[in-house]
Enzyme design. Structure first.
Site, PDB file in Angstrom:
ATOM      1  N   HIS A  56     -31.239 -18.765  12.179  1.00 34.19           N
ATOM      2  CA  HIS A  56     -29.942 -18.575  11.520  1.00 34.19           C
ATOM      3  C   HIS A  56     -30.029 -18.886  10.027  1.00 34.19           C
ATOM      4  CE1 HIS A  56     -25.498 -18.498  11.450  1.00 34.19           C
ATOM      5  NE2 HIS A  56     -25.631 -19.424  10.502  1.00 34.19           N
ATOM      6  N   GLU A  57     -30.600 -20.026   9.696  1.00 36.01           N
ATOM      7  CA  GLU A  57     -30.672 -20.419   8.281  1.00 36.01           C
ATOM      8  C   GLU A  57     -31.644 -19.547   7.497  1.00 36.01           C
ATOM      9  OE1 GLU A  57     -28.435 -22.276   7.205  1.00 36.01           O
ATOM     10  OE2 GLU A  57     -27.726 -22.946   9.157  1.00 36.01           O
TER      11      GLU A  57
ATOM     12  N   HIS B 239     -29.684 -16.679   5.937  1.00 35.09           N
ATOM     13  CA  HIS B 239     -29.054 -17.035   4.657  1.00 35.09           C
ATOM     14  C   HIS B 239     -30.098 -17.147   3.545  1.00 35.09           C
ATOM     15  CE1 HIS B 239     -25.361 -17.680   6.773  1.00 35.09           C
ATOM     16  NE2 HIS B 239     -25.755 -18.780   7.388  1.00 35.09           N
TER      17      HIS B 239
END
Length: 458
Positions: free
Chosen positions: A23-24, A27
């Site tokens: 997920h990170e 970003h």
């Protein structure tokens, strides 16, 4: 017991670490593409346990609290006027569409991870169980419809069902509806019979619901065995008051040995309102307890599971002739992976909607303990099942993060939409107020999920 706990914990921590990192990374990579400075990439929150910096002055860290992670982007609003960084690489000075892509890339990477996982799963080979009914639970919804055992379910609501997962999905999609149409065919011939089943609005939320919609309707998958081991105990029930716990194996009732669950139901049905002496095996010890069925439940229900407030353990064993492995080429695996991921996205979204409108009780909401248990069980079953578990949790993580709560990615996207409409960013005061409200809501939901997890243990 202790070994089982540590196995679940290890599988849970590994799953959490993988999915948070994925997920990170979404970003992080999007920020790098748009040349936005990344100050810190952290797995976890709180005190930093380990860190290092790269040539771009980005700090990579592992923090103490592993329930989450974050990518800290350079923001001039958080720096003093003496900070010497330029504005071109600041997140708050980017166009709205760039900021939206950076924020949305986290959930998008969760969906991409699911697709890649299922490509691997389909290339290795995915187990498929034919939806052949072993038996029908007496007095159940299906029993009243006239459907017989030893038939294969071919479609539900005119949608073909090739395995138990597709059956489960279509039954689940029927929660909140008034009717369910099931078509079956005999194993020995191709004669198709269609049944229309009337459903009560609250059928899935019955007290004796084991969370599997197939069993809740009254269908036992092929070679299903109900054993006298307690898998769930209702709060304030006769079983809880007697001191029974999840995992207890009933050895005898009134000194009569119990070999299967039917013996339990027979003993209690034949002696309504009696005080029973029950012997159970718990952690290799025999414990004697006294059980008195609730008189109020005796009036309102004829099911033993409702009367004493327990659910037995259900074990399924599918014969090899009804079990196959479907293996795909790379091209076919990619197509199937996209299809499967989209199905799971729709299922998860549908589940959230049913929770919101009340078709599914909030008590079905699971938290970290339920996820840890699922991680341990799937890891024990093998790589395929662990990857399937990771894919499902990754999709859940992506969808939950898109909810319009100010502390989640969806909250940021909601603010960006307002910014685009207004032509200027929302004031910091309003944003901070939104973060406080969003945090309180998330804490309440998390506490409720944890309470549900704990209540299932007792």
């Amino acid at each position: 017991m202790l070994l089982h706990f540590f196995w679940n914990l290890a599988a849970f921590v590994l799953a959490l670490g993988i999915l948070i990192t994925v997920h990170e990374c979404g970003h992080f990579i999007a920020a790098r593409v748009f040349k936005v400075k990344v100050e810190r990439f952290s797995i976890g929150f709180g005190p930093i346990l380990w860190s290092r910096r790269d040539s771009n002055d980005t700090e990579y860290a592992i923090s103490a609290v592993l329930f989450g992670g974050y990518v800290k982007l350079y923001n001039t609003q958080e720096k003093s006027i003496y900070y010497n960084q330029g504005h071109n690489n600041a997140f708050n000075h980017q166009h709205v569409w760039k900021k939206s892509i950076i924020v949305a890339s986290g959930p998008i990477f969760n969906f991409i991870f699911s697709i890649l996982s299922y490509v691997i799963i389909f290339m290795i080979g995915i187990p498929v169980h034919k939806p052949i009914i072993y038996s029908i639970i007496p007095d159940s919804i299906i029993a009243q419809s006239g459907i017989q055992s030893d038939v294969e379910i071919t479609s539900i609501n005119n949608i073909k069902t090739h395995n138990w997962n597709s059956v489960r999905l279509e039954i689940f999609n029927s929660i909140g509806k008034e009717k369910l149409i099931i078509s079956t065919t005999s194993i020995n011939d191709m004669c198709i019979k269609t049944y229309t089943i009337n459903l009560s609005h609250n059928w899935f939320n019955n007290l004796d619901n084991p969370k599997d919609p197939i069993i809740t309707l009254g269908i036992l998958p092929f070679n299903t065995n109900i054993v006298p081991i307690l898998s769930r105990i209702q709060p304030d029930s006769a079983a809880q008051q007697a001191g029974l716990k999840i995992g207890d194996k009933i050895i005898s009732i009134d000194d009569q040995l119990i070999h299967h669950w039917e013996s339990v139901t027979t003993a209690i049905k034949n002696n309504p309102g009696k005080n029973f002496k029950i012997s159970v095996e718990r952690e290799n010890k025999i414990i004697n307890l006294n059980l008195t069925p609730n008189k109020k439940n005796l009036i309102h229900s004829d099911k033993v599971e409702n009367i004493i407030g327990v659910l037995p353990k259900i074990i399924s064993d599918t014969p090899t002739k009804y079990y196959t492995i479907h293996q795909y080429s790379l091209h076919a695996a990619i197509l199937q992976a996209f299809k499967k991921t989209w199905t799971l996205i729709c299922l998860t979204t549908n589940t959230l909607l049913k929770l919101i409108i009340g078709d599914i009780k909030i008590t079905h909401l699971g938290g970290p303990i339920a996820i840890a248990k699922g991680a341990g069980e799937s890891a024990q079953s093998g790589l395929i099942y662990y990857l399937m578990f990771l894919s499902l949790i990754s999709i859940n993580l992506g969808i939950v993060n898109l909810l319009p709560f100010p502390t989640l990615d969806g909250g940021y996207l909601f603010f960006f939409i307002i910014e685009k409409i207004k032509g200027k960013a929302i004031s910091k005061k309003i944003q901070n107020f939104g973060y406080i409200i969003g945090s309180i809501m998330l804490i309440i939901i998390m506490c409720l999920a944890c309470f549900n997890d704990i209540s299932r243990l007792w």
